[in-house]
Design a protein around this motif. Structure first.
Motif, mmCIF file in Angstrom:
data_model
loop_
_atom_site.group_PDB
_atom_site.id
_atom_site.type_symbol
_atom_site.label_atom_id
_atom_site.label_comp_id
_atom_site.label_asym_id
_atom_site.label_seq_id
_atom_site.Cartn_x
_atom_site.Cartn_y
_atom_site.Cartn_z
ATOM 1 N N UNK A 224 -75.340 -5.979 29.438
ATOM 2 C CA UNK A 224 -74.074 -6.634 29.812
ATOM 3 C C UNK A 224 -73.236 -6.924 28.575
ATOM 4 N N UNK A 225 -73.867 -7.447 27.522
ATOM 5 C CA UNK A 225 -73.151 -7.902 26.337
ATOM 6 C C UNK A 225 -72.514 -6.757 25.563
ATOM 7 N N UNK A 226 -73.265 -5.678 25.337
ATOM 8 C CA UNK A 226 -72.757 -4.593 24.495
ATOM 9 C C UNK A 226 -71.524 -3.916 25.088
ATOM 10 N N UNK A 227 -71.549 -3.494 26.371
ATOM 11 C CA UNK A 227 -70.322 -2.897 26.925
ATOM 12 C C UNK A 227 -69.135 -3.860 26.877
ATOM 13 N N UNK A 228 -69.418 -5.154 27.099
ATOM 14 C CA UNK A 228 -68.349 -6.152 27.082
ATOM 15 C C UNK A 228 -67.747 -6.274 25.692
ATOM 16 N N UNK A 229 -68.595 -6.384 24.670
ATOM 17 C CA UNK A 229 -68.077 -6.608 23.319
ATOM 18 C C UNK A 229 -67.368 -5.366 22.784
ATOM 19 N N UNK A 230 -67.914 -4.180 23.083
ATOM 20 C CA UNK A 230 -67.263 -2.949 22.627
ATOM 21 C C UNK A 230 -65.915 -2.779 23.323
ATOM 22 N N UNK A 231 -65.875 -3.044 24.638
ATOM 23 C CA UNK A 231 -64.625 -2.934 25.390
ATOM 24 C C UNK A 231 -63.586 -3.922 24.858
ATOM 25 N N UNK A 232 -64.015 -5.143 24.541
ATOM 26 C CA UNK A 232 -63.113 -6.175 24.009
ATOM 27 C C UNK A 232 -62.488 -5.715 22.698
ATOM 28 N N UNK A 233 -63.318 -5.205 21.802
ATOM 29 C CA UNK A 233 -62.838 -4.758 20.498
ATOM 30 C C UNK A 233 -61.943 -3.530 20.635
ATOM 31 N N UNK A 234 -62.361 -2.580 21.491
ATOM 32 C CA UNK A 234 -61.588 -1.356 21.667
ATOM 33 C C UNK A 234 -60.246 -1.615 22.335
ATOM 34 N N UNK A 235 -60.213 -2.488 23.340
ATOM 35 C CA UNK A 235 -58.954 -2.782 24.017
ATOM 36 C C UNK A 235 -57.953 -3.426 23.070
ATOM 37 N N UNK A 236 -58.442 -4.373 22.249
ATOM 38 C CA UNK A 236 -57.569 -4.994 21.259
ATOM 39 C C UNK A 236 -57.053 -3.977 20.260
ATOM 40 N N UNK A 237 -57.964 -3.125 19.765
ATOM 41 C CA UNK A 237 -57.573 -2.113 18.797
ATOM 42 C C UNK A 237 -56.632 -1.070 19.384
ATOM 43 N N UNK A 238 -56.916 -0.625 20.626
ATOM 44 C CA UNK A 238 -56.055 0.371 21.271
ATOM 45 C C UNK A 238 -54.659 -0.187 21.529
ATOM 46 N N UNK A 239 -54.584 -1.464 21.882
ATOM 47 C CA UNK A 239 -53.275 -2.098 22.090
ATOM 48 C C UNK A 239 -52.448 -2.028 20.801
ATOM 49 N N UNK A 240 -53.100 -2.270 19.676
ATOM 50 C CA UNK A 240 -52.417 -2.203 18.378
ATOM 51 C C UNK A 240 -51.931 -0.784 18.096
ATOM 52 N N UNK A 241 -52.783 0.211 18.328
ATOM 53 C CA UNK A 241 -52.405 1.597 18.048
ATOM 54 C C UNK A 241 -51.315 2.089 18.996
ATOM 55 N N UNK A 242 -51.352 1.661 20.247
ATOM 56 C CA UNK A 242 -50.309 2.057 21.203
ATOM 57 C C UNK A 242 -48.961 1.480 20.788
ATOM 58 N N UNK A 243 -48.974 0.233 20.322
ATOM 59 C CA UNK A 243 -47.724 -0.391 19.878
ATOM 60 C C UNK A 243 -47.177 0.272 18.620
ATOM 61 N N UNK A 244 -48.044 0.964 17.892
ATOM 62 C CA UNK A 244 -47.626 1.632 16.652
ATOM 63 C C UNK A 244 -47.894 3.139 16.732
ATOM 64 N N UNK A 245 -47.761 3.695 17.938
ATOM 65 C CA UNK A 245 -48.150 5.077 18.194
ATOM 66 C C UNK A 245 -47.415 6.080 17.316
ATOM 67 N N UNK A 246 -46.193 5.747 16.921
ATOM 68 C CA UNK A 246 -45.395 6.727 16.183
ATOM 69 C C UNK A 246 -45.941 7.015 14.782
ATOM 70 N N UNK A 247 -46.755 6.117 14.224
ATOM 71 C CA UNK A 247 -47.295 6.348 12.875
ATOM 72 C C UNK A 247 -48.763 6.792 12.904
ATOM 73 N N UNK A 248 -49.365 6.847 14.083
ATOM 74 C CA UNK A 248 -50.766 7.259 14.183
ATOM 75 C C UNK A 248 -50.966 8.714 13.748
ATOM 76 N N UNK A 249 -50.116 9.681 14.183
ATOM 77 C CA UNK A 249 -50.296 11.069 13.714
ATOM 78 C C UNK A 249 -50.250 11.185 12.189
ATOM 79 N N UNK A 250 -49.363 10.414 11.553
ATOM 80 C CA UNK A 250 -49.274 10.450 10.089
ATOM 81 C C UNK A 250 -50.543 9.896 9.452
ATOM 82 N N UNK A 251 -51.150 8.879 10.095
ATOM 83 C CA UNK A 251 -52.394 8.301 9.581
ATOM 84 C C UNK A 251 -53.525 9.316 9.655
ATOM 85 N N UNK A 252 -53.594 10.056 10.773
ATOM 86 C CA UNK A 252 -54.631 11.087 10.924
ATOM 87 C C UNK A 252 -54.428 12.202 9.902
ATOM 88 N N UNK A 253 -53.165 12.590 9.706
ATOM 89 C CA UNK A 253 -52.864 13.633 8.716
ATOM 90 C C UNK A 253 -53.259 13.183 7.315
#
Length: 463
Positions: A214-243
């Protein structure tokens, strides 16, 4: 210089030697060799492995203490932790953005290593007098190679490492985060962890499996959702970061801001080292949990376990790395968890609390997972009578770790972590023919079963 300082210098030198180029080459080389032997199974069977892990959750009528999903979560509980937050930050802060690329390479190769570890753990596991599964490197080395002394060497190192890497270091990290973020006294954090962890640990692997499931899926989902929200809000610079990650993997990174600059070799070294720490492929810890799984075939659990490395490195570490680069904080001169927290805060007000909360949950689950690893190692050496005393001592050290100065413990943990890897890698290389044979037999029988089903279906339709 005091005697303690002299001992610490010796330990630091030994740790630097153990984690030097030869060990990193052996770890990565084992992954390359197994990838070749298994014909890139981490790519060709990735979709099937995720189906086994998250869709076919439990195989009925199979031997084992916990479901293969719970075994995966127990292994993830000990893997997804400070390495995915602080370790990634350290790698990029010292090696530059290119270090992230080499973490990806290490993760992909490590999936083959993790597959082999889990397959051997299930194949050579035994049943204790209490009816519980016992397995891991100490068992497949001693039973598969008839080298008890080498298996015992691994067990000794693993039992000791559990107190450092999996216990005191984790409780100390939680106490530090709670103190700096919320002003809670370290001794209170230590007492809370001691009590809550003991409630789970004393119940054994079935309790640990239920909680981590129960704990591991919850904690990973919590961290990933927060992180994905940040990347979505800054989506325009993500391709440059990967490059930038790909570019700097093969080109030096110039000094900028607080960043001292990095050569390609430093990027490779930091990426490989921190990649291995983030997923523990080759260290031999995760197969101890895999051996407890309820599974119909060793290959099934091996495929499930393979997803652990993918989740830890290719998903969680990638998310952390992209946020560090998108924020620009990687060149500030900061490092560790403080750098990751600052990057989250820069891109999302209050984002530092995502990192703080994630670290607390990651560390808590790591304490649970490593206790199981340590007690199974002690059981191999001394029998079941040693399990309960080991658990009680382990629980006491949770509280000690929260209030102690752990610079020496960190160094000692790194040393024994590396010493765990050597006997395990020897076992994997020598038993690689067994891994290949088991894999071929499983997929051959699976193809045959499908062919028989397809030939029976038209016949039954005609009748």
């Amino acid at each position: 210089m005091s005697t303690f300082e002299s001992v610490q210098h010796v330990i630091e030198a030994a740790s630097a030697f153990v984690w030097g180029a030869p060990m990193l080459i052996l770890l990565v080389g084992t992954g390359v060799y197994l990838t070749f032997c298994l014909r890139g199974i981490q790519l060709s069977k990735l979709k099937y492995s995720f189906w086994l892990a998250f869709v076919q959750r439990k195989e009925e009528g199979t031997e084992g203490d916990i479901s293969n999903f719970q075994a995966l979560m127990t292994a993830l509980s000990a893997t997804v932790g400070t390495g995915n937050v602080a370790g990634v930050a350290t790698a990029i802060a010292l090696g530059g953005p290119g270090a992230m690329f080499w973490m990806w390479v290490t993760g992909m190769l490590g999936m083959a290593t993790k597959y082999a570890e889990a397959l051997l753990a299930v194949k050579y596991r035994t049943v204790s007098p209490k009816g519980e599964m016992c397995g891991g490197p100490m068992y497949y080395i001693s039973r598969g190679l008839n080298m008890w002394w080498l298996g015992a060497m691994f067990a000794v190192f693993a039992a000791i490492t559990a107190f450092g890497t999996g216990n005191m270091v984790q409780s100390n990290s939680v106490a530090d985060v709670m103190s700096s973020t919320f002003g809670i006294a370290p001794w209170l954090t230590g007492l809370f962890l001691l009590v809550t962890c003991s409630m789970v640990i004393l119940g054994g692997i079935k309790n640990i499996g239920k909680v981590t499931g129960v704990l591991v899926p919850t904690m990973v989902a919590f961290y990933l959702l927060g992180g994905l929200a940040i990347l979505i809000m800054n989506w325009e610079v993500v391709p440059a970061a990967i490059a930038l990650i790909v570019e700097k993997a093969f080109n030096p990174t110039a000094a900028t801001g607080g960043f001292a600059g990095s050569s390609v070799m430093l990027a490779i070294r930091m990426g490989v080292a921190r990649g291995i720490f983030s997923n523990e492929s080759g260290l031999g810890s995760a197969p101890i949990a895999a051996a407890a799984a309820q599974t119909s075939h060793s290959v099934v659990q091996a495929l499930v376990s393979m997803t652990q490395t993918f989740i830890s490195t290719m998903i969680v570490c990638t998310l952390t790395g992209l946020i560090l680069i998108v924020s620009g904080g990687w060149s500030s001169g900061m490092t560790g968890a403080a750098l990751t927290a600052k990057a989250f805060e820069t891109l999302l007000p209050g984002g530092q609390y995502i990192v703080s909360s994630g670290l607390v949950l990651f560390a808590y689950s790591t304490i649970l997972g490593w206790c199981y690893y340590g007690e199974k190692s002690v059981e191999f050496l001394f029998g079941q009578r040693a399990i309960r005393p080991y658990r009680l001592v382990y629980i006491c050290f949770i509280g000690i770790g929260a209030v102690a100065n752990l610079e020496f413990v960190w160094t000692l943990s790194d040393l024994f972590n590396g010493m765990m890897a050597f006997p395990n890698l020897v076992g994997l290389l020598l038993l690689s023919p067994v891994v290949g044979r088991e894999t071929r037999d499983y997929f051959r029988s699976r193809r045959k079963a499908r062919e028989e089903q397809s030939s029976v279906a038209p016949a039954s339709a005609r009748s």
